[in-house]
Design an enzyme around this catalytic site. Structure first.
Site, PDB file in Angstrom:
ATOM      1  N   SER A 139      42.558  53.492  13.397  1.00  0.00           N
ATOM      2  CA  SER A 139      41.730  54.350  12.531  1.00  0.00           C
ATOM      3  C   SER A 139      41.851  55.790  13.019  1.00  0.00           C
ATOM      4  O   SER A 139      42.199  56.038  14.177  1.00  0.00           O
ATOM      5  CB  SER A 139      40.270  53.910  12.652  1.00  0.00           C
ATOM      6  N   TYR A 152      32.043  52.053  17.348  1.00  0.00           N
ATOM      7  CA  TYR A 152      33.248  51.792  16.543  1.00  0.00           C
ATOM      8  C   TYR A 152      34.437  52.618  17.039  1.00  0.00           C
ATOM      9  O   TYR A 152      35.537  52.092  17.231  1.00  0.00           O
ATOM     10  CB  TYR A 152      32.950  52.105  15.074  1.00  0.00           C
TER      11      TYR A 152
HETATM   12  P1  NAI Z   1      37.254  44.981   4.824  1.00  0.00           P
HETATM   13  O1  NAI Z   1      35.877  44.771   5.310  1.00  0.00           O
HETATM   14  O2  NAI Z   1      37.525  44.760   3.372  1.00  0.00           O
HETATM   15  O3  NAI Z   1      38.326  44.118   5.625  1.00  0.00           O
HETATM   16  C1  NAI Z   1      38.185  43.721   6.957  1.00  0.00           C
HETATM   17  C2  NAI Z   1      38.364  42.231   7.031  1.00  0.00           C
HETATM   18  O4  NAI Z   1      38.277  41.824   8.398  1.00  0.00           O
HETATM   19  C3  NAI Z   1      37.254  41.502   6.235  1.00  0.00           C
HETATM   20  O5  NAI Z   1      37.850  40.539   5.392  1.00  0.00           O
HETATM   21  C4  NAI Z   1      36.438  40.868   7.342  1.00  0.00           C
HETATM   22  O6  NAI Z   1      35.827  39.659   6.944  1.00  0.00           O
HETATM   23  C5  NAI Z   1      37.515  40.654   8.404  1.00  0.00           C
HETATM   24  N1  NAI Z   1      36.940  40.372   9.707  1.00  0.00           N
HETATM   25  C6  NAI Z   1      35.890  40.973  10.319  1.00  0.00           C
HETATM   26  N2  NAI Z   1      35.619  40.349  11.470  1.00  0.00           N
HETATM   27  C7  NAI Z   1      36.513  39.332  11.596  1.00  0.00           C
HETATM   28  C8  NAI Z   1      36.745  38.331  12.558  1.00  0.00           C
HETATM   29  N3  NAI Z   1      35.965  38.209  13.642  1.00  0.00           N
HETATM   30  N4  NAI Z   1      37.775  37.475  12.367  1.00  0.00           N
HETATM   31  C9  NAI Z   1      38.546  37.556  11.274  1.00  0.00           C
HETATM   32  N5  NAI Z   1      38.367  38.469  10.300  1.00  0.00           N
HETATM   33  C10 NAI Z   1      37.357  39.351  10.474  1.00  0.00           C
HETATM   34  O7  NAI Z   1      37.608  46.479   5.214  1.00  0.00           O
HETATM   35  P2  NAI Z   1      39.035  47.214   5.369  1.00  0.00           P
HETATM   36  O8  NAI Z   1      38.767  48.632   5.136  1.00  0.00           O
HETATM   37  O9  NAI Z   1      40.077  46.537   4.591  1.00  0.00           O
HETATM   38  O10 NAI Z   1      39.300  47.020   6.941  1.00  0.00           O
HETATM   39  C11 NAI Z   1      40.537  46.639   7.484  1.00  0.00           C
HETATM   40  C12 NAI Z   1      40.784  47.388   8.774  1.00  0.00           C
HETATM   41  O11 NAI Z   1      40.876  48.789   8.482  1.00  0.00           O
HETATM   42  C13 NAI Z   1      39.677  47.244   9.816  1.00  0.00           C
HETATM   43  O12 NAI Z   1      40.280  47.048  11.080  1.00  0.00           O
HETATM   44  C14 NAI Z   1      38.965  48.591   9.776  1.00  0.00           C
HETATM   45  O13 NAI Z   1      38.377  48.914  11.023  1.00  0.00           O
HETATM   46  C15 NAI Z   1      40.129  49.508   9.448  1.00  0.00           C
HETATM   47  N6  NAI Z   1      39.744  50.791   8.868  1.00  0.00           N
HETATM   48  C16 NAI Z   1      38.950  50.855   7.753  1.00  0.00           C
HETATM   49  C17 NAI Z   1      38.574  52.077   7.241  1.00  0.00           C
HETATM   50  C18 NAI Z   1      37.676  52.189   6.042  1.00  0.00           C
HETATM   51  O14 NAI Z   1      37.087  53.263   5.829  1.00  0.00           O
HETATM   52  N7  NAI Z   1      37.573  51.164   5.183  1.00  0.00           N
HETATM   53  C19 NAI Z   1      39.041  53.338   7.848  1.00  0.00           C
HETATM   54  C20 NAI Z   1      39.921  53.150   8.982  1.00  0.00           C
HETATM   55  C21 NAI Z   1      40.240  51.924   9.466  1.00  0.00           C
END
Ligand code: NAI
Length: 259
Positions: A139, A152
């Site tokens: 990120s 975070y």
């Molecule tokens: P999202 O919430 O749609 O996707 C994240 C996924 O990771 C979800 O499906 C969630 O259930 C899963 N997850 C969480 N804990 C878990 C665990 N213990 N085991 C397996 N799966 C788990 O959100 P997004 O945005 O697609 O996030 C994906 C990545 O992008 C994350 O690592 C997040 O930190 C990163 N990110 C997101 C940003 C944002 O603003 N949406 C910005 C920068 C990075």
């Protein structure tokens, strides 16, 4: 690009957001995504939107036994793992003083230790097959910490520290290691991070769309790019910030503290 045809790509956190969208784009290009996540219902929705062959397994990256079993099972079922996309993660935006210790520990367990667990399991498989590619979704928060993101941002700094060390260490094995550093993206992540929606409202004008982030991740996989900042202009801002942090705080402090 032909390079993705038939490639086996293991994705964590693929039940929603950029994990799900990247799986779809990879499948459209002939790759075979192995989608994993905690929520089996949502995983089925992602699976239903994929073209061609795919794998689908329930996986919580905090669970060491599940990580070992699922990665071994996927390697057995598909014969190899070409790419590991460490995407699972979440954030909670809260003031340091208000945040309970468990929030710091659990975010670290998921966002950082989850990557360590999956990478440890995939490494012998990639070593045995003579190469591979590990892509970590970090990120902008891994480069620049802002108020209400102490827990975070620390997890994402840890992810980048790990990524940079592994890139050097694994090169002789033919294993590439990449980081993708997005700014705010319009996904369910933000609902959990900031349930009141203030942050999303404040950054709406420059929020990234998940399909654009997924396109960038696909390009990183195709080209084995070491690191990508999204948008690229934020990457330049961060470099300027690290050269003159006191000045940057004066000029851009208000702009950066939007949570
Ligand atoms: P999202 O919430 O749609 O996707 C994240 C996924 O990771 C979800 O499906 C969630 O259930 C899963 N997850 C969480 N804990 C878990 C665990 N213990 N085991 C397996 N799966 C788990 O959100 P997004 O945005 O697609 O996030 C994906 C990545 O992008 C994350 O690592 C997040 O930190 C990163 N990110 C997101 C940003 C944002 O603003 N949406 C910005 C920068 C990075």
């Amino acid at each position: 690009m032909q390079v993705l045809q038939g490639k086996i790509i293991f994705i964590t956190g693929a039940a929603s957001g950029i994990g799900a969208e990247t799986a779809r784009q990879l499948a459209d290009r002939g790759a075979i995504p192995i989608i994993t996540g905690r929520n089996e219902m949502k995983l089925k929705d992602t699976a239903a939107s994929l073209k061609g062959a795919f794998g689908c397994y329930k996986l919580d990256v905090r669970d060491q036994d599940e990580v070992s079993n699922v990665i071994a099972r996927a390697a057995y079922d598909f014969g190899r793992i070409d790419v590991l996309l460490n995407n699972a993660g979440y954030g909670l935006f809260e003031a340091f003083e208000d945040a309970p210790l468990e929030h710091f520990a659990d975010m670290m367990d998921t966002n950082y230790m989850g990557i360590v667990r999956c990478t440890k399991m995939v490494l012998p498989i990639m070593r045995h097959q003579g190469g591979g590619h590990i892509v970590n979704v970090a990120s902008m928060a891994g480069k620049l910490s802002t108020a209400k993101a102490s827990g975070y941002a620390a997890t994402k700094h840890a992810v980048l520290g790990l990524t940079n060390a592994l890139r050097t260490e694994l090169k002789p094995l033919g294993i590439a290691v990449s980081a993708v550093n997005p700014g705010p993206i319009d996904t369910p992540f933000l609902h959990a991070a900031d349930p009141e929606g203030n942050y999303a409202k404040n950054v709406r004008s420059y929020m990234l769309k998940p399909d654009k982030v997924a396109e960038a991740i696909v390009r990183v996989i195709e080209r084995q790019t070491p690191e990508v900042d999204l948008p690229w202009s934020a990457g330049i801002g961060i470099r300027l910030y690290s050269m003159a942090p006191r000045l940057a705080d004066k000029v851009a402090g208000r702009f950066l503290n939007r949570k």
